[in-house]
Design an enzyme around this catalytic site. Structure first.
Site, PDB file in Angstrom:
ATOM      1  N   LYS A   1       0.831  -1.207   0.000  1.00 43.95           N
ATOM      2  CA  LYS A   1       0.000   0.000   0.000  1.00 43.95           C
ATOM      3  C   LYS A   1       0.870   1.264   0.000  1.00 43.95           C
ATOM      4  CE  LYS A   1      -3.840  -0.356  -0.230  1.00 43.95           C
ATOM      5  NZ  LYS A   1      -4.613  -0.630  -1.468  1.00 43.95           N
ATOM      6  N   PRO A   7      -8.413   3.943   4.576  1.00 44.99           N
ATOM      7  CA  PRO A   7      -9.254   3.269   5.577  1.00 44.99           C
ATOM      8  C   PRO A   7      -8.418   2.445   6.551  1.00 44.99           C
ATOM      9  CG  PRO A   7      -9.924   2.697   3.308  1.00 44.99           C
ATOM     10  CD  PRO A   7      -8.600   3.388   3.223  1.00 44.99           C
TER      11      PRO A   7
HETATM   12  P1  NAP Z   1     -11.214  -7.798  -1.662  1.00 43.37           P
HETATM   13  O1  NAP Z   1     -12.623  -8.098  -1.364  1.00 43.37           O
HETATM   14  O2  NAP Z   1     -10.264  -8.929  -1.741  1.00 43.37           O
HETATM   15  O3  NAP Z   1     -11.151  -6.935  -2.990  1.00 43.37           O
HETATM   16  C1  NAP Z   1      -9.998  -6.873  -3.795  1.00 43.37           C
HETATM   17  C2  NAP Z   1     -10.418  -6.510  -5.196  1.00 43.37           C
HETATM   18  O4  NAP Z   1      -9.236  -6.363  -5.997  1.00 43.37           O
HETATM   19  C3  NAP Z   1     -11.280  -7.588  -5.846  1.00 43.37           C
HETATM   20  O5  NAP Z   1     -12.275  -6.970  -6.629  1.00 43.37           O
HETATM   21  C4  NAP Z   1     -10.278  -8.322  -6.741  1.00 43.37           C
HETATM   22  O6  NAP Z   1     -10.840  -8.914  -7.881  1.00 43.37           O
HETATM   23  C5  NAP Z   1      -9.397  -7.162  -7.169  1.00 43.37           C
HETATM   24  N1  NAP Z   1      -8.122  -7.669  -7.664  1.00 43.37           N
HETATM   25  C6  NAP Z   1      -7.167  -8.340  -6.988  1.00 43.37           C
HETATM   26  N2  NAP Z   1      -6.161  -8.685  -7.817  1.00 43.37           N
HETATM   27  C7  NAP Z   1      -6.512  -8.229  -9.048  1.00 43.37           C
HETATM   28  C8  NAP Z   1      -5.905  -8.277 -10.336  1.00 43.37           C
HETATM   29  N3  NAP Z   1      -4.715  -8.873 -10.540  1.00 43.37           N
HETATM   30  N4  NAP Z   1      -6.542  -7.689 -11.373  1.00 43.37           N
HETATM   31  C9  NAP Z   1      -7.742  -7.082 -11.199  1.00 43.37           C
HETATM   32  N5  NAP Z   1      -8.376  -7.014 -10.006  1.00 43.37           N
HETATM   33  C10 NAP Z   1      -7.757  -7.582  -8.950  1.00 43.37           C
HETATM   34  O7  NAP Z   1     -10.590  -6.803  -0.557  1.00 43.37           O
HETATM   35  P2  NAP Z   1     -11.142  -5.452   0.078  1.00 43.37           P
HETATM   36  O8  NAP Z   1     -11.038  -5.583   1.542  1.00 43.37           O
HETATM   37  O9  NAP Z   1     -12.424  -5.063  -0.536  1.00 43.37           O
HETATM   38  O10 NAP Z   1     -10.003  -4.437  -0.375  1.00 43.37           O
HETATM   39  C11 NAP Z   1     -10.193  -3.529  -1.431  1.00 43.37           C
HETATM   40  C12 NAP Z   1      -9.189  -2.408  -1.327  1.00 43.37           C
HETATM   41  O11 NAP Z   1      -9.317  -1.748  -0.070  1.00 43.37           O
HETATM   42  C13 NAP Z   1      -7.725  -2.825  -1.451  1.00 43.37           C
HETATM   43  O12 NAP Z   1      -7.046  -1.812  -2.164  1.00 43.37           O
HETATM   44  C14 NAP Z   1      -7.263  -2.832   0.008  1.00 43.37           C
HETATM   45  O13 NAP Z   1      -5.881  -2.621   0.126  1.00 43.37           O
HETATM   46  C15 NAP Z   1      -8.050  -1.652   0.556  1.00 43.37           C
HETATM   47  N6  NAP Z   1      -8.223  -1.640   2.005  1.00 43.37           N
HETATM   48  C16 NAP Z   1      -8.902  -2.664   2.616  1.00 43.37           C
HETATM   49  C17 NAP Z   1      -9.072  -2.616   3.987  1.00 43.37           C
HETATM   50  C18 NAP Z   1      -9.838  -3.675   4.730  1.00 43.37           C
HETATM   51  O14 NAP Z   1      -9.769  -3.713   5.971  1.00 43.37           O
HETATM   52  N7  NAP Z   1     -10.594  -4.537   4.049  1.00 43.37           N
HETATM   53  C19 NAP Z   1      -8.531  -1.554   4.737  1.00 43.37           C
HETATM   54  C20 NAP Z   1      -7.845  -0.554   4.066  1.00 43.37           C
HETATM   55  C21 NAP Z   1      -7.709  -0.599   2.707  1.00 43.37           C
HETATM   56  P3  NAP Z   1     -11.374 -10.432  -7.890  1.00 43.37           P
HETATM   57  O15 NAP Z   1     -12.797 -10.332  -7.446  1.00 43.37           O
HETATM   58  O16 NAP Z   1     -11.218 -10.860  -9.308  1.00 43.37           O
HETATM   59  O17 NAP Z   1     -10.530 -11.211  -6.947  1.00 43.37           O
END
Ligand code: NAP
Length: 345
Positions: A166, A190
């Site tokens: 990140k 977040p």
């Molecule tokens: P998530 O449900 O795993 O979502 C990740 C997304 O990224 C999915 O749509 C996934 O697509 C996509 N992705 C991963 N690799 C990819 C690739 N090679 N090409 C295209 N798409 C790809 O996780 P999330 O918790 O929602 O996280 C989403 C974002 O929020 C991330 O940037 C994460 O760092 C950030 N974030 C999350 C949190 C938390 O606590 N959850 C906190 C801070 C920031 P697929 O559906 O095809 O796998």
């Protein structure tokens, strides 16, 4: 500035699904990228959401790891919400599974924006992990809280690689933003996201962490870890505020509060008495250092995080974006309900 067509990456995921839902509710044309249209399970939860709303959902194929993959879909888009990046606590090869998609993906998406000639704004989902690394950093740096001025300096490809992914992705985004004048960058940071999921097909660390708690993984003692926590619907709404507010700029830490894992587990116990095998006390730090690998954490992680509270300054999200937060108790309750077998999420 009025935007109509928004490209969303990562719309299939835990956070991205709520972002796409709110955009559709607000009648935007949403260009959602998926890795493969043939994998319908990843986006079938939008069938009813898209039907019920005035917005239009378009599906496009793109992959963070393929150079030029976002060039076509970005052409004609007014703005991009770049959510996609792996957030997994279960990985084998950090370079391939975390760092490459984060950095190369950000480069691909932001370069596509510049090439498009039409994109005017990019909202990037970074993380509080780009603001600070180990919790002990606050004490070591003589700070009383972390603010948007801080960048994580203690994570690396070997130590806390997700956090490092990140950091390098957000830094790359700011670098690319400075090199052009067509689009403006607004970043959201977040903290640990909680709350109900619209999809069961996500590898988000938020979901796996809650699954571990409910499945009794920490039943004998919870790690004495402290995080900022924020509801997934508030995170999604922050993206819309960042998109629609012309004055939005810079970084925004998102957290309703900071709390200990044991405090959060206490909320589950209170709202679902006797339903899950939950820990009542903290696991001894020394024990965690010895057996941490069983939980996927290193002794260094335990040493530099367990037992160290943190403070996050969230005033920019409240004052500049105008975000209000749901209480953590509500997020936890509705997350657990959405994960219980038989409930419809
Ligand atoms: P998530 O449900 O795993 O979502 C990740 C997304 O990224 C999915 O749509 C996934 O697509 C996509 N992705 C991963 N690799 C990819 C690739 N090679 N090409 C295209 N798409 C790809 O996780 P999330 O918790 O929602 O996280 C989403 C974002 O929020 C991330 O940037 C994460 O760092 C950030 N974030 C999350 C949190 C938390 O606590 N959850 C906190 C801070 C920031 P697929 O559906 O095809 O796998």
């Amino acid at each position: 500035m009025q935007f109509k067509t928004i490209l969303v990456t990562g719309g299939t995921g835990y956070i991205g699904s709520w972002v796409v839902k709110e955009l559709l509710e607000k009648s935007y044309v949403v260009r959602m990228t998926v890795r493969s249209k043939t994998n319908k399970a990843k986006y079938q939860h939008f069938d009813t959401i898209a039907e019920k709303n005035n917005g239009k959902l378009e599906l496009w194929e793109a992959d963070l790891l393929k150079e030029g993959s976002y060039d076509e879909v970005a052409k004609g888009a007014d703005a991009i919400i770049h959510v996609a990046s792996p957030f997994t606590l279960r990985f084998k090869d950090a370079q391939k599974e975390l760092l490459d998609p984060a950095l190369l993906g950000t480069r691909n998406v932001l370069n596509a924006a510049t090439k498009s000639g039409t994109v005017k704004k990019i909202v990037l989902t970074s993380s509080v992990a780009a603001v600070h690394g180990d919790n002990i950093d606050m004490k070591n740096q003589g700070l009383t809280e972390f603010t948007e001025e801080h960048f994580n300096t203690s994570s690396s490809a070997k130590h806390q690689p997700y956090s490092f992914s990140k950091v390098i992705a957000e830094k790359e985004a700011w670098k690319l933003a400075r090199e052009q004048s067509q689009w403006k960058l607004v970043v959201l940071n977040p903290s640990f996201v909680m709350g109900p999921s619209l999809t069961k097909n996500t590898n988000s660390g938020s979901i796996s962490f809650m699954q571990d708690i409910l499945n009794g993984k920490f039943a004998t003692g919870a790690p004495d870890l402290y995080f900022g926590f924020v509801d997934v619907r508030d995170v999604a709404h922050a993206h819309i505020l960042a998109l629609e507010n012309d004055k939005a700029e810079g970084r925004h830490i998102l957290a309703e509060r900071t709390a200990g894992v044991l405090d959060m587990i206490g909320m589950i116990r209170k709202q679902f008495p006797g339903k899950f095998k939950l820990p009542k006390s903290k696991a001894p730090k020394l024990l965690l250092m010895l057996i941490g690998s069983l939980f996927g954490v290193t002794a260094r992680f335990v040493k530099q995080n367990v037992g160290y509270p943190i403070q996050l300054n969230t005033s920019r999200s409240r004052d500049k974006l105008g975000l209000t937060y749901r209480p953590l108790e509500e997020s936890v309750k509705e997350m657990v309900e959405s994960m219980e077998p038989g409930t419809n999420n």
